[in-house]
Design a protein around this motif. Sequence first.
Motif, PDB file in Angstrom:
ATOM      1  N   ALA A 262      37.150  70.518  27.219  1.00  0.00           N
ATOM      2  CA  ALA A 262      38.071  70.102  26.158  1.00  0.00           C
ATOM      3  C   ALA A 262      37.397  70.035  24.791  1.00  0.00           C
ATOM      4  CB  ALA A 262      38.681  68.749  26.505  1.00  0.00           C
ATOM      5  N   LEU A 263      36.100  69.709  24.763  1.00  0.00           N
ATOM      6  CA  LEU A 263      35.428  69.464  23.486  1.00  0.00           C
ATOM      7  C   LEU A 263      34.361  70.506  23.157  1.00  0.00           C
ATOM      8  CD1 LEU A 263      35.028  65.572  23.721  1.00  0.00           C
ATOM      9  CD2 LEU A 263      36.882  66.896  22.695  1.00  0.00           C
ATOM     10  N   LYS A 264      34.425  71.656  23.789  1.00  0.00           N
ATOM     11  CA  LYS A 264      33.395  72.674  23.558  1.00  0.00           C
ATOM     12  C   LYS A 264      33.409  73.208  22.129  1.00  0.00           C
ATOM     13  CE  LYS A 264      36.370  76.304  25.516  1.00  0.00           C
ATOM     14  NZ  LYS A 264      36.501  77.285  26.626  1.00  0.00           N
ATOM     15  N   SER A 265      34.545  73.066  21.433  1.00  0.00           N
ATOM     16  CA  SER A 265      34.627  73.543  20.048  1.00  0.00           C
ATOM     17  C   SER A 265      34.406  72.429  19.032  1.00  0.00           C
ATOM     18  CB  SER A 265      35.994  74.196  19.796  1.00  0.00           C
ATOM     19  OG  SER A 265      36.178  75.315  20.639  1.00  0.00           O
ATOM     20  N   ASP A 266      34.218  71.213  19.505  1.00  0.00           N
ATOM     21  CA  ASP A 266      34.003  70.074  18.608  1.00  0.00           C
ATOM     22  C   ASP A 266      32.508  69.942  18.340  1.00  0.00           C
ATOM     23  OD1 ASP A 266      33.691  67.506  17.440  1.00  0.00           O
ATOM     24  OD2 ASP A 266      35.553  66.821  18.374  1.00  0.00           O
ATOM     25  N   PRO A 267      32.058  70.129  17.099  1.00  0.00           N
ATOM     26  CA  PRO A 267      30.614  70.094  16.811  1.00  0.00           C
ATOM     27  C   PRO A 267      29.950  68.767  17.150  1.00  0.00           C
ATOM     28  CG  PRO A 267      31.905  70.075  14.778  1.00  0.00           C
ATOM     29  CD  PRO A 267      32.855  70.388  15.894  1.00  0.00           C
ATOM     30  N   ARG A 268      30.739  67.722  17.280  1.00  0.00           N
ATOM     31  CA  ARG A 268      30.168  66.417  17.616  1.00  0.00           C
ATOM     32  C   ARG A 268      29.775  66.312  19.084  1.00  0.00           C
ATOM     33  NH1 ARG A 268      35.176  62.966  15.419  1.00  0.00           N
ATOM     34  NH2 ARG A 268      36.179  64.591  16.680  1.00  0.00           N
ATOM     35  N   PHE A 269      30.308  67.229  19.925  1.00  0.00           N
ATOM     36  CA  PHE A 269      30.108  67.082  21.368  1.00  0.00           C
ATOM     37  C   PHE A 269      29.698  68.367  22.083  1.00  0.00           C
ATOM     38  CE2 PHE A 269      33.398  64.030  20.022  1.00  0.00           C
ATOM     39  CZ  PHE A 269      32.776  62.843  20.379  1.00  0.00           C
ATOM     40  N   ARG A 270      29.625  69.477  21.381  1.00  0.00           N
ATOM     41  CA  ARG A 270      29.401  70.744  22.073  1.00  0.00           C
ATOM     42  C   ARG A 270      27.992  70.873  22.644  1.00  0.00           C
ATOM     43  NH1 ARG A 270      30.335  74.335  16.671  1.00  0.00           N
ATOM     44  NH2 ARG A 270      28.465  73.728  15.492  1.00  0.00           N
ATOM     45  N   GLN A 271      27.092  69.956  22.294  1.00  0.00           N
ATOM     46  CA  GLN A 271      25.732  70.019  22.841  1.00  0.00           C
ATOM     47  C   GLN A 271      25.649  69.441  24.254  1.00  0.00           C
ATOM     48  OE1 GLN A 271      26.815  67.872  20.643  1.00  0.00           O
ATOM     49  NE2 GLN A 271      25.743  65.903  20.661  1.00  0.00           N
ATOM     50  N   TYR A 272      26.728  68.826  24.726  1.00  0.00           N
ATOM     51  CA  TYR A 272      26.687  68.166  26.029  1.00  0.00           C
ATOM     52  C   TYR A 272      26.981  69.131  27.171  1.00  0.00           C
ATOM     53  CZ  TYR A 272      26.452  63.576  23.826  1.00  0.00           C
ATOM     54  OH  TYR A 272      26.055  62.482  23.100  1.00  0.00           O
ATOM     55  N   SER A 273      26.298  68.877  28.277  1.00  0.00           N
ATOM     56  CA  SER A 273      26.554  69.591  29.525  1.00  0.00           C
ATOM     57  C   SER A 273      27.005  68.585  30.574  1.00  0.00           C
ATOM     58  CB  SER A 273      25.290  70.310  30.008  1.00  0.00           C
ATOM     59  OG  SER A 273      24.839  71.243  29.045  1.00  0.00           O
ATOM     60  N   GLU A 274      27.576  69.085  31.628  1.00  0.00           N
ATOM     61  CA  GLU A 274      28.054  68.205  32.693  1.00  0.00           C
ATOM     62  C   GLU A 274      26.912  67.340  33.223  1.00  0.00           C
ATOM     63  OE1 GLU A 274      30.744  68.531  36.788  1.00  0.00           O
ATOM     64  OE2 GLU A 274      30.144  70.331  35.681  1.00  0.00           O
ATOM     65  N   ARG A 275      27.212  66.060  33.430  1.00  0.00           N
ATOM     66  CA  ARG A 275      26.300  65.035  33.936  1.00  0.00           C
ATOM     67  C   ARG A 275      25.388  64.446  32.863  1.00  0.00           C
ATOM     68  NH1 ARG A 275      27.894  62.364  37.789  1.00  0.00           N
ATOM     69  NH2 ARG A 275      25.754  61.721  38.265  1.00  0.00           N
ATOM     70  N   ASP A 276      25.449  64.952  31.629  1.00  0.00           N
ATOM     71  CA  ASP A 276      24.687  64.324  30.545  1.00  0.00           C
ATOM     72  C   ASP A 276      25.252  62.933  30.262  1.00  0.00           C
ATOM     73  OD1 ASP A 276      23.115  66.522  30.239  1.00  0.00           O
ATOM     74  OD2 ASP A 276      24.076  67.254  28.402  1.00  0.00           O
ATOM     75  N   GLN A 277      24.382  62.034  29.799  1.00  0.00           N
ATOM     76  CA  GLN A 277      24.836  60.707  29.388  1.00  0.00           C
ATOM     77  C   GLN A 277      25.345  60.788  27.954  1.00  0.00           C
ATOM     78  OE1 GLN A 277      24.850  57.901  31.404  1.00  0.00           O
ATOM     79  NE2 GLN A 277      26.023  56.888  29.786  1.00  0.00           N
ATOM     80  N   LEU A 278      26.578  60.372  27.743  1.00  0.00           N
ATOM     81  CA  LEU A 278      27.165  60.412  26.405  1.00  0.00           C
ATOM     82  C   LEU A 278      26.547  59.318  25.541  1.00  0.00           C
ATOM     83  CD1 LEU A 278      29.258  61.613  24.488  1.00  0.00           C
ATOM     84  CD2 LEU A 278      30.954  60.068  25.461  1.00  0.00           C
ATOM     85  N   VAL A 279      26.118  59.686  24.346  1.00  0.00           N
ATOM     86  CA  VAL A 279      25.463  58.753  23.429  1.00  0.00           C
ATOM     87  C   VAL A 279      26.398  58.452  22.264  1.00  0.00           C
ATOM     88  CG1 VAL A 279      23.494  58.378  21.901  1.00  0.00           C
ATOM     89  CG2 VAL A 279      23.186  59.637  24.052  1.00  0.00           C
ATOM     90  N   LEU A 280      26.620  57.170  22.017  1.00  0.00           N
ATOM     91  CA  LEU A 280      27.450  56.741  20.894  1.00  0.00           C
ATOM     92  C   LEU A 280      26.579  56.115  19.815  1.00  0.00           C
ATOM     93  CD1 LEU A 280      30.447  54.986  22.711  1.00  0.00           C
ATOM     94  CD2 LEU A 280      30.437  57.258  21.677  1.00  0.00           C
ATOM     95  N   ASP A 281      27.010  56.246  18.580  1.00  0.00           N
ATOM     96  CA  ASP A 281      26.416  55.475  17.495  1.00  0.00           C
ATOM     97  C   ASP A 281      27.552  54.953  16.619  1.00  0.00           C
ATOM     98  OD1 ASP A 281      27.230  57.526  15.717  1.00  0.00           O
ATOM     99  OD2 ASP A 281      25.302  58.543  15.885  1.00  0.00           O
ATOM    100  N   GLY A 282      27.196  54.165  15.619  1.00  0.00           N
ATOM    101  CA  GLY A 282      28.223  53.533  14.801  1.00  0.00           C
ATOM    102  C   GLY A 282      29.113  54.523  14.077  1.00  0.00           C
ATOM    103  N   LYS A 283      28.520  55.571  13.531  1.00  0.00           N
ATOM    104  CA  LYS A 283      29.310  56.548  12.777  1.00  0.00           C
ATOM    105  C   LYS A 283      30.293  57.281  13.679  1.00  0.00           C
ATOM    106  CE  LYS A 283      29.026  60.495   9.631  1.00  0.00           C
ATOM    107  NZ  LYS A 283      30.167  61.156  10.291  1.00  0.00           N
ATOM    108  N   LEU A 284      29.821  57.740  14.830  1.00  0.00           N
ATOM    109  CA  LEU A 284      30.699  58.466  15.739  1.00  0.00           C
ATOM    110  C   LEU A 284      31.834  57.574  16.225  1.00  0.00           C
ATOM    111  CD1 LEU A 284      31.429  60.935  17.412  1.00  0.00           C
ATOM    112  CD2 LEU A 284      29.779  60.179  19.144  1.00  0.00           C
ATOM    113  N   THR A 285      31.501  56.349  16.583  1.00  0.00           N
ATOM    114  CA  THR A 285      32.533  55.421  17.054  1.00  0.00           C
ATOM    115  C   THR A 285      33.560  55.158  15.963  1.00  0.00           C
ATOM    116  OG1 THR A 285      30.937  54.367  18.531  1.00  0.00           O
ATOM    117  CG2 THR A 285      32.945  53.136  18.046  1.00  0.00           C
TER     118      THR A 285
END
Length: 310
Positions: A262-285
Amino acid sequence: MVICPITVKPAFRTPELRDAVEAFASNAKRAIDLATLPNMMCHVGQRIMMSRLSAHFIKYGSDHCLDTSEPEAQLLRRSAEDAAAEVADFQSIVKDVFHQRVKSPFRALNDRISPITDFVDEGIQQSYVTMMSTQIILAWTAFETLAGDLWEAAVNAHPKTLAKLEPKGGPSQGDGKALPLSVLDKHDYDIQHKMGTILRNSKRCTFTRLDDIVDAYSRSFPQPSPLSRGAMWQDADLVAACKVRNVFAHKAGRVDDDFVTALKSDPRFRQYSERDQLVLDGKLTTDLVRGLFKFAVSLIGQVDDWLVSN
């Protein structure tokens, strides 16, 4: 990482939408307030510390301002009643200084409250991650609730058009509009302004998944309303908030295939692969919550515009 404050002020003209909009504003405020909690608690903690220091100075003088061992020794030599009274008097001074009923002798220090980022360690950082993921979950719940309540209110207000749901499987499956007599009886056979409630309660339309929300609105609102078209529902922050919420609510923060696709075209998330731990920070949230609530306000506006025009 400090999460920036967000404001939500939806406007509407249709009175039938009031309950749904006000509930959303209240729910959104809860999610937003969560972001201010760490800084607020840090601020309060420092003020309490300074109030206690001020109370020591006021009660025992400058000689014992920083060394409390002598006042404590004095308390130990007193009777239980006297000691309790002494403690109560001290606590009263602390409260008076804290609430600015008594002037602090350290006014200059009180005005220099350190931000929470000055104290962040690994443990605090982890609590931030927990709080940020919780904020996104709360924000999505606020939106999900709004989507259902708003749709129900709109259909109740204009059932002649909006209650004519286009069947999911097309006309060949029948219109599926027959209502059991028990439903009619429950509403005293007066369903003129209750069709949205009836359809929602009977699960003809559900609002627990984004796909279901899109389906309900697109089947109810006719063309050319943006509510009936897929483009409106492809909003980047709406989709991202949904997928991020799902990952934290159902996958303990680990990215799944649905998220990646769903988010492969979103530059904020396209670096993730399946099973990666999602990392949040204040700006993204902040971006996700602000974007989601911006979409929610737009949704209110679109529904309101349609009802006013029809």
